[in-house]
Design an enzyme around this catalytic site. Structure first.
Site, mmCIF file in Angstrom:
data_model
loop_
_atom_site.group_PDB
_atom_site.id
_atom_site.type_symbol
_atom_site.label_atom_id
_atom_site.label_comp_id
_atom_site.label_asym_id
_atom_site.label_seq_id
_atom_site.Cartn_x
_atom_site.Cartn_y
_atom_site.Cartn_z
ATOM 1 N N ASP A 62 1.111 5.727 -13.465
ATOM 2 C CA ASP A 62 0.658 4.340 -13.386
ATOM 3 C C ASP A 62 -0.768 4.215 -13.898
ATOM 4 O OD1 ASP A 62 3.030 3.572 -12.267
ATOM 5 O OD2 ASP A 62 2.249 3.310 -10.237
ATOM 6 N N LEU A 71 9.453 7.793 -6.968
ATOM 7 C CA LEU A 71 8.376 8.674 -6.511
ATOM 8 C C LEU A 71 7.665 8.077 -5.295
ATOM 9 C CD1 LEU A 71 5.809 10.485 -8.777
ATOM 10 C CD2 LEU A 71 5.021 9.191 -6.803
ATOM 11 N N THR A 123 13.688 -9.077 0.670
ATOM 12 C CA THR A 123 12.259 -9.158 0.966
ATOM 13 C C THR A 123 11.675 -10.422 0.337
ATOM 14 O OG1 THR A 123 11.736 -7.781 -0.972
ATOM 15 C CG2 THR A 123 12.030 -6.665 1.144
ATOM 16 N N LEU A 124 10.724 -11.027 1.055
ATOM 17 C CA LEU A 124 10.161 -12.321 0.663
ATOM 18 C C LEU A 124 8.651 -12.267 0.490
ATOM 19 C CD1 LEU A 124 12.163 -14.468 3.266
ATOM 20 C CD2 LEU A 124 12.808 -13.994 0.886
ATOM 21 N N ASP A 140 6.233 -13.865 3.144
ATOM 22 C CA ASP A 140 7.071 -14.573 4.111
ATOM 23 C C ASP A 140 7.978 -13.635 4.897
ATOM 24 O OD1 ASP A 140 6.063 -17.104 3.513
ATOM 25 O OD2 ASP A 140 7.421 -17.336 1.812
ATOM 26 N N ASP A 173 7.766 -0.531 -2.237
ATOM 27 C CA ASP A 173 8.116 0.890 -2.145
ATOM 28 C C ASP A 173 7.825 1.441 -0.755
ATOM 29 O OD1 ASP A 173 8.961 0.869 -4.749
ATOM 30 O OD2 ASP A 173 7.064 1.600 -5.563
ATOM 31 N N ALA A 210 -0.253 -1.049 3.021
ATOM 32 C CA ALA A 210 -0.348 -0.806 1.581
ATOM 33 C C ALA A 210 -1.020 -1.957 0.850
ATOM 34 C CB ALA A 210 1.042 -0.562 0.999
ATOM 35 N N ARG A 262 -5.150 -2.611 0.429
ATOM 36 C CA ARG A 262 -6.058 -1.827 -0.414
ATOM 37 C C ARG A 262 -5.486 -1.755 -1.827
ATOM 38 N NH1 ARG A 262 -4.876 2.586 4.071
ATOM 39 N NH2 ARG A 262 -2.766 3.220 3.507
ATOM 40 N N GLY A 291 -4.200 -0.473 -5.602
ATOM 41 C CA GLY A 291 -3.401 0.613 -6.126
ATOM 42 C C GLY A 291 -1.968 0.571 -5.611
#
Length: 303
Positions: free
Chosen positions: A13, A42, A219-220, A223, A251, A281, A284, A286
């Site tokens: 990435d 990954l 997944t929303l 929301d 992920d 996640a 922050r 990345g």
């Protein structure tokens, strides 16, 4: 003890902060770029392994190049019981992540390495499964390889969870029935659910579940998520947090959800905990670098 085998993609990435997401034809000047391992397979495998709940193995194709070796080196520090990175003649997949000041992102990825993963290789990895184990897949591999791995897992009494991202164009009509109908758990975001079913919200959840999956999660984002139950659809609100970058949220959610389901937690409990992990996640920058650490995950996943 059940095991979780993750079959998916691994890439590199390149993240670039931008003041806002660009419009068509526009050139924007961004901030300093950063690079890290990536790919949905990954990332999800890494998060699942960091929960420490069960043995996690990860298999993915990589290029026989510097980027592939960089990925392999970085993953040596993770908690995989088996790391099966298979060099190919195709260059390692790369992703460019544009992240706005508001935390939203746009991602462009090269997928030739993952898409070219041979069907026989997918089957050979899935054949390591035993009854009671789980197989976690995403949409990066070719449809034929994905379906073959699912069928191999089912024939051995293992259970299958599929995250439909990124949505394969071929996954429509009969192909959707062939793939999704053989999965125990399907996770899609709102756009993917709409594209697969032609509808939105609870109706999309029910339509996906009608294809055969025991559990469906849509997944929303901010929301929360919708989760299929026994004859109904539950809405779980997202955990409150300050959003910096949403890149690794999906992920993280899938990795924690798969690990918890594999050790016998209920779907509602697993999804609620997965949302708490995803909140870590997005707070922050990345994707890989923002994934929750083992120390952060252990208190969340403890019974």
């Amino acid at each position: 003890m059940s095991r979780l085998l993750v079959l998916g993609n691994a890439g590199l990435d390149i993240s670039l902060p931008v003041p806002r997401l660009p419009e068509a034809g526009e050139t924007l000047v961004g901030g300093a770029a950063s690079r890290a391992p990536g790919g949905k397979g990954l990332n999800q495998a890494t998060v699942a392994a960091r929960t420490g709940l069960l043995p996690v193995a990860f298999c993915a194709p990589i290029g026989d190049d510097g980027e592939g070796r960089e990925i392999a080196h970085r993953l040596q520090a993770e908690r995989f019981v088996d790391l099966d990175l298979r060099p190919t003649a195709v260059a390692t997949d790369l992703s460019v992540l544009l992240v706005s000041l508001g935390g939203e992102n746009s991602i462009v990825t090269s997928g030739a390495c993952a898409a070219g993963f041979p069907v026989a290789a997918a089957v050979s990895f899935a054949e390591r499964l035993d009854a009671g184990d789980w197989l976690l897949l995403q949409g990066n591999l070719g449809t034929a390889a994905t379906l073959a791995a699912i069928e191999a897992a089912a024939s051995r009494g293992a259970r299958v969870m599929l995250n439909t991202a990124p949505l394969e164009p071929a996954l429509a009509g009969e192909a959707a029935h062939a793939v999704l109908g053989r999965c125990d758990v399907v996770v899609a975001n709102a756009v993917e659910a709409r594209d697969l079913t032609g509808t939105n919200g609870p109706a999309a959840v029910q339509a996906l579940r009608a294809l055969g999956a025991e559990t469906v999660v849509v997944t929303l984002g901010g929301d929360g998520c919708l989760l299929s139950g026994e004859g109904t659809v539950h809405h779980l609100p997202a955990s409150a947090t300050s959003v910096v970058d949403t890149s690794g949220a999906g992920d993280t959610f899938c990795g924690v959800l798969a690990a918890l389901l594999a050790v016998g937690r209920s779907a509602i409990t697993a999804a609620a905990v997965a949302q708490q992990a995803a909140a870590l996640a997005v707070a922050r920058p990345g994707a890989f670098l923002a994934l929750p650490t083992a120390a952060e995950l252990h208190p969340l996943v403890a019974e």
